[in-house]
Design an enzyme around this catalytic site. Structure first.
Site, PDB file in Angstrom:
ATOM      1  N   GLU A 275       0.713  -1.184   0.145  1.00 24.19           N
ATOM      2  CA  GLU A 275       0.135  -0.043   0.108  1.00 24.19           C
ATOM      3  C   GLU A 275       0.929   1.260  -0.058  1.00 24.19           C
ATOM      4  O   GLU A 275       2.080   1.057   0.113  1.00 24.19           O
ATOM      5  CB  GLU A 275      -1.064   0.059   1.255  1.00 24.19           C
ATOM      6  CG  GLU A 275      -1.878  -1.381   1.307  1.00 24.19           C
ATOM      7  CD  GLU A 275      -2.725  -1.349   2.400  1.00 24.19           C
ATOM      8  OE1 GLU A 275      -2.673  -0.141   3.219  1.00 24.19           O
ATOM      9  OE2 GLU A 275      -3.128  -2.166   2.684  1.00 24.19           O
TER      10      GLU A 275
ATOM     11  N   GLY B   1       4.908  -0.147   2.331  1.00 21.52           N
ATOM     12  CA  GLY B   1       5.835  -0.849   1.214  1.00 21.52           C
ATOM     13  C   GLY B   1       6.724  -1.863   1.836  1.00 21.52           C
ATOM     14  O   GLY B   1       6.194  -2.959   2.075  1.00 21.52           O
TER      15      GLY B   1
ATOM     16  N   ILE C 208       0.493  -2.481  -7.994  1.00 23.75           N
ATOM     17  CA  ILE C 208       0.157  -3.810  -8.478  1.00 23.75           C
ATOM     18  C   ILE C 208       0.403  -4.300  -9.774  1.00 23.75           C
ATOM     19  O   ILE C 208      -0.222  -3.730 -10.828  1.00 23.75           O
ATOM     20  CB  ILE C 208      -1.296  -4.250  -7.965  1.00 23.75           C
ATOM     21  CG1 ILE C 208      -1.600  -3.629  -6.567  1.00 23.75           C
ATOM     22  CG2 ILE C 208      -1.542  -5.832  -8.171  1.00 23.75           C
ATOM     23  CD1 ILE C 208      -0.601  -4.440  -5.502  1.00 23.75           C
TER      24      ILE C 208
ATOM     25  N   ARG D 141      31.487  -1.890 -34.013  1.00 27.02           N
ATOM     26  CA  ARG D 141      31.976  -0.274 -34.078  1.00 27.02           C
ATOM     27  C   ARG D 141      33.409  -0.104 -34.060  1.00 27.02           C
ATOM     28  O   ARG D 141      33.946  -0.856 -33.541  1.00 27.02           O
ATOM     29  CB  ARG D 141      31.364   0.120 -32.651  1.00 27.02           C
ATOM     30  CG  ARG D 141      31.863   1.335 -32.188  1.00 27.02           C
ATOM     31  CD  ARG D 141      31.198   2.525 -32.919  1.00 27.02           C
ATOM     32  NE  ARG D 141      31.569   3.758 -32.301  1.00 27.02           N
ATOM     33  CZ  ARG D 141      31.097   4.978 -32.892  1.00 27.02           C
ATOM     34  NH1 ARG D 141      30.538   4.722 -34.097  1.00 27.02           N
ATOM     35  NH2 ARG D 141      31.572   6.180 -32.418  1.00 27.02           N
TER      36      ARG D 141
ATOM     37  N   GLY E  33      28.329   3.783 -26.186  1.00 26.40           N
ATOM     38  CA  GLY E  33      28.702   5.085 -26.117  1.00 26.40           C
ATOM     39  C   GLY E  33      27.335   6.082 -26.535  1.00 26.40           C
ATOM     40  O   GLY E  33      26.345   5.704 -25.820  1.00 26.40           O
TER      41      GLY E  33
ATOM     42  N   GLU F 201       9.320  -6.815  -5.076  1.00 21.04           N
ATOM     43  CA  GLU F 201       9.601  -8.111  -4.239  1.00 21.04           C
ATOM     44  C   GLU F 201      10.462  -7.705  -3.048  1.00 21.04           C
ATOM     45  O   GLU F 201      11.170  -8.751  -2.800  1.00 21.04           O
ATOM     46  CB  GLU F 201       9.788  -9.172  -5.047  1.00 21.04           C
ATOM     47  CG  GLU F 201       8.794  -9.341  -5.896  1.00 21.04           C
ATOM     48  CD  GLU F 201       8.293 -11.048  -6.422  1.00 21.04           C
ATOM     49  OE1 GLU F 201       9.029 -11.759  -5.601  1.00 21.04           O
ATOM     50  OE2 GLU F 201       7.875 -11.147  -7.675  1.00 21.04           O
TER      51      GLU F 201
HETATM   52  N1  COS Z   1       7.868 -17.298   5.856  1.00 17.86           N
HETATM   53  C1  COS Z   1       7.040 -17.483   6.743  1.00 17.86           C
HETATM   54  N2  COS Z   1       6.784 -16.518   7.930  1.00 17.86           N
HETATM   55  C2  COS Z   1       7.743 -15.548   7.983  1.00 17.86           C
HETATM   56  C3  COS Z   1       8.771 -15.172   7.016  1.00 17.86           C
HETATM   57  C4  COS Z   1       9.160 -15.963   6.106  1.00 17.86           C
HETATM   58  N3  COS Z   1       9.918 -15.866   5.206  1.00 17.86           N
HETATM   59  N4  COS Z   1       9.316 -14.156   7.434  1.00 17.86           N
HETATM   60  C5  COS Z   1       8.735 -13.730   8.431  1.00 17.86           C
HETATM   61  N5  COS Z   1       7.696 -14.426   8.881  1.00 17.86           N
HETATM   62  C6  COS Z   1       6.677 -14.504   9.916  1.00 17.86           C
HETATM   63  C7  COS Z   1       7.654 -14.147  11.370  1.00 17.86           C
HETATM   64  O1  COS Z   1       8.082 -15.500  11.770  1.00 17.86           O
HETATM   65  C8  COS Z   1       6.644 -13.702  12.205  1.00 17.86           C
HETATM   66  O2  COS Z   1       5.702 -14.605  12.823  1.00 17.86           O
HETATM   67  P1  COS Z   1       5.936 -14.802  14.364  1.00 17.86           P
HETATM   68  O3  COS Z   1       5.453 -13.550  14.947  1.00 17.86           O
HETATM   69  O4  COS Z   1       4.896 -15.731  14.509  1.00 17.86           O
HETATM   70  O5  COS Z   1       7.347 -15.308  14.691  1.00 17.86           O
HETATM   71  C9  COS Z   1       5.806 -12.742  11.089  1.00 17.86           C
HETATM   72  O6  COS Z   1       5.811 -13.411   9.862  1.00 17.86           O
HETATM   73  C10 COS Z   1       6.171 -11.258  10.961  1.00 17.86           C
HETATM   74  O7  COS Z   1       7.674 -11.318  10.582  1.00 17.86           O
HETATM   75  P2  COS Z   1       8.630 -10.074  11.228  1.00 17.86           P
HETATM   76  O8  COS Z   1       8.255  -9.666  12.689  1.00 17.86           O
HETATM   77  O9  COS Z   1       9.880 -10.359  10.692  1.00 17.86           O
HETATM   78  O10 COS Z   1       7.928  -8.901  10.280  1.00 17.86           O
HETATM   79  P3  COS Z   1       8.317  -7.459  10.076  1.00 17.86           P
HETATM   80  O11 COS Z   1       7.203  -6.477  10.152  1.00 17.86           O
HETATM   81  O12 COS Z   1       9.636  -7.084  10.917  1.00 17.86           O
HETATM   82  O13 COS Z   1       8.715  -7.433   8.204  1.00 17.86           O
HETATM   83  C11 COS Z   1       9.966  -7.682   6.735  1.00 17.86           C
HETATM   84  C12 COS Z   1       9.739  -8.376   7.923  1.00 17.86           C
HETATM   85  C13 COS Z   1      10.593  -6.246   6.527  1.00 17.86           C
HETATM   86  C14 COS Z   1      11.129  -8.889   6.279  1.00 17.86           C
HETATM   87  C15 COS Z   1       8.885  -8.104   5.689  1.00 17.86           C
HETATM   88  O14 COS Z   1       7.804  -6.955   5.873  1.00 17.86           O
HETATM   89  C16 COS Z   1       9.119  -7.590   4.209  1.00 17.86           C
HETATM   90  O15 COS Z   1       9.661  -8.771   3.440  1.00 17.86           O
HETATM   91  N6  COS Z   1       9.171  -6.516   3.733  1.00 17.86           N
HETATM   92  C17 COS Z   1       9.309  -6.219   2.196  1.00 17.86           C
HETATM   93  C18 COS Z   1       7.815  -6.498   1.679  1.00 17.86           C
HETATM   94  C19 COS Z   1       8.048  -6.830  -0.002  1.00 17.86           C
HETATM   95  O16 COS Z   1       8.901  -7.580  -0.229  1.00 17.86           O
HETATM   96  N7  COS Z   1       7.226  -5.919  -0.501  1.00 17.86           N
HETATM   97  C20 COS Z   1       7.176  -6.140  -2.058  1.00 17.86           C
HETATM   98  C21 COS Z   1       5.857  -6.699  -2.281  1.00 17.86           C
HETATM   99  S1  COS Z   1       5.986  -7.600  -3.688  1.00 17.86           S
HETATM  100  S2  COS Z   1       6.220  -6.513  -5.225  1.00 17.86           S
END
Ligand code: COS
Length: 385
Positions: free
Chosen positions: A132, A136, A162, A273, A345, A369
């Site tokens: 959103e 992000g 999206i 070239r 170039g 991603e």
């Molecule tokens: N697979 C399964 N579960 C996962 C996981 C994974 N790869 N990574 C984290 N989790 C779980 C964690 O274990 C946690 O669960 P518990 O509280 O039960 O332990 C839960 O998900 C939340 O994880 P976490 O606390 O690490 O979340 P954060 O809010 O700190 O976020 C990041 C983690 C920043 C790594 C995540 O938000 C991220 O990847 N952000 C980028 C998003 C992205 O890629 N956006 C692009 C969209 S697609 S174009």
């Protein structure tokens, strides 16, 4: 598990046959339209038709749902070979995988049967709705809500950036079902473009991947049947992140393909070239640049395949490996495409040659991603935990 026992990988004759088949289609039916698709920011419909006819639009879908059941490396090779000529077109197989993995990983059998066969048959595509405007990198901060009403879920909110929105019929959408629970209060749903209360916004005007529409999704009391939830309420965020463990290698594959396309174009150009009375390929400074580009691409390609293969067996370092593959390959794509423009170039800076488009297309692979900063966070967290 096939050839990838233990998460190791080896390329098979079948992989090479897939590469040859996709390359042939890509060069004959996709490449000729790539410059126009970019210049006019139009959807690469020729690519969609060619990939669908040949069965390369969603190779990852299991045979039980009418798909090819291709292994993850084969799917990477498809994406790589399409991206080599047109990054926008490579988002057709890549986003079909991204949008459908939540369902494949966590959906009910009935929901899989309702959605996946249409994608396997090429009658429908599926996009992924996590981000959103204000959520992000911090994806769990999303505001889109879903509430249960009788036999329905009712969604309200807006998703942003999206990929392939408007051309997809299905959308995997993550929404908050319990605001008290943080990431544990997020659920995943499948929404159809015809569902009441669903709308797609105007197309973003972008630097690259211009052939792939990127829009907002609007949910205004969007009402879907109760059984369109993916898994249990509250499991949606984990499903969304697990999905990325399977699809970050595919973005790595896209990046490798873009880089390979730029290197191939640069090799051809420097042989033709001439400056100072000889082909610029004869200058050692140019040769060293080409060698560096080749080394980086090959290293990225193998890391991508290792990460993709590991998805079949899992393991504690899966997320780290997939983040590494995505970040490394996309950084390589940015470097290699920038160097390709340099080797061309002044000509490289014009739209008369494909390398400036490839450089613009490469940039997004460092962002979507999960930005490469987020990938490094995932890698470091895994090392330090
Ligand atoms: N697979 C399964 N579960 C996962 C996981 C994974 N790869 N990574 C984290 N989790 C779980 C964690 O274990 C946690 O669960 P518990 O509280 O039960 O332990 C839960 O998900 C939340 O994880 P976490 O606390 O690490 O979340 P954060 O809010 O700190 O976020 C990041 C983690 C920043 C790594 C995540 O938000 C991220 O990847 N952000 C980028 C998003 C992205 O890629 N956006 C692009 C969209 S697609 S174009």
């Amino acid at each position: 598990m096939g050839n990838n026992a233990g998460g190791l990988y080896a390329l098979t004759e079948e992989h090479e046959a897939i590469r040859a088949a996709v390359r042939e289609i890509a060069e004959r039916e996709i490449a000729p339209h790539a410059a126009e698709v970019d210049a006019e920011s139009r959807y690469p419909i020729e690519a969609q038709k060619a990939l669908t006819t040949a069965g390369f639009h969603a190779t990852h879908i299991p045979e039980a749902y009418g798909g090819e059941g291709a292994d993850p490396i084969a799917t990477c090779i498809v994406i790589e070979e399409v991206a080599r000529v047109d990054a926008s077109a490579s988002l057709i197989p890549a986003v079909n995988k991204l949008g459908s993995m939540p369902l494949i990983l966590s959906g009910s059998e009935e929901l899989k049967q309702a959605v996946l066969p249409s994608i396997a048959a090429g009658q429908a595509m599926i996009s992924y709705g996590l981000s959103e405007r204000e959520a992000g990198s911090d994806a769990a901060a999303m505001k889109t809500r879903a509430r249960r009403e009788g036999d329905s879920w009712v969604l309200n909110g807006t998703k942003a950036w999206i990929t392939n929105s408007g051309v997809s019929s299905w959308y995997t959408v993550m929404a908050v079902t319990d605001p008290e629970q943080g990431a544990g209060g997020i659920s995943a749903f499948v929404v159809h473009a015809d569902d009441p209360g669903f709308a797609v916004g105007p197309k973003e005007r972008k630097m690259g991947i211009k052939g792939s529409p990127t829009c907002e999704l609007y949910f205004t009391d969007c009402t879907i049947p109760a059984d369109r939830i993916i898994g249990e309420p509250g499991t949606g965020f984990k499903t969304a992140l697990r999905t990325l463990d399977f699809t970050r290698p595919t973005i790595g594959a896209q990046a490798v393909g873009i880089a390979q396309g730029a290197l191939d174009a640069a090799v051809a150009y420097v042989k033709e070239r001439r400056q100072f009375g000889k082909a610029v390929a004869e200058f050692q400074g140019v040769q060293f640049m080409l060698a560096d580009m080749e080394m980086q691409i090959e290293a990225a390609r193998h890391l991508v395949y290792v990460a993709a293969a590991r998805g079949e067996v899992g393991g504690p370092d899966l997320g780290r490996l997939c983040a590494s593959a995505k970040a490394f390959a996309s950084d390589v794509a940015m470097k290699v495409t920038t160097d390709a423009v340099q080797l061309f170039g002044g000509a490289g800076y014009t739209a008369d040659f494909p390398v400036e488009r490839m450089m613009r297309d490469a940039k997004i692979t460092q962002i979507y991603e999960g930005t490469n900063q987020i990938q490094r966070m995932v890698i470091a967290r895994s090392l330090l935990k």
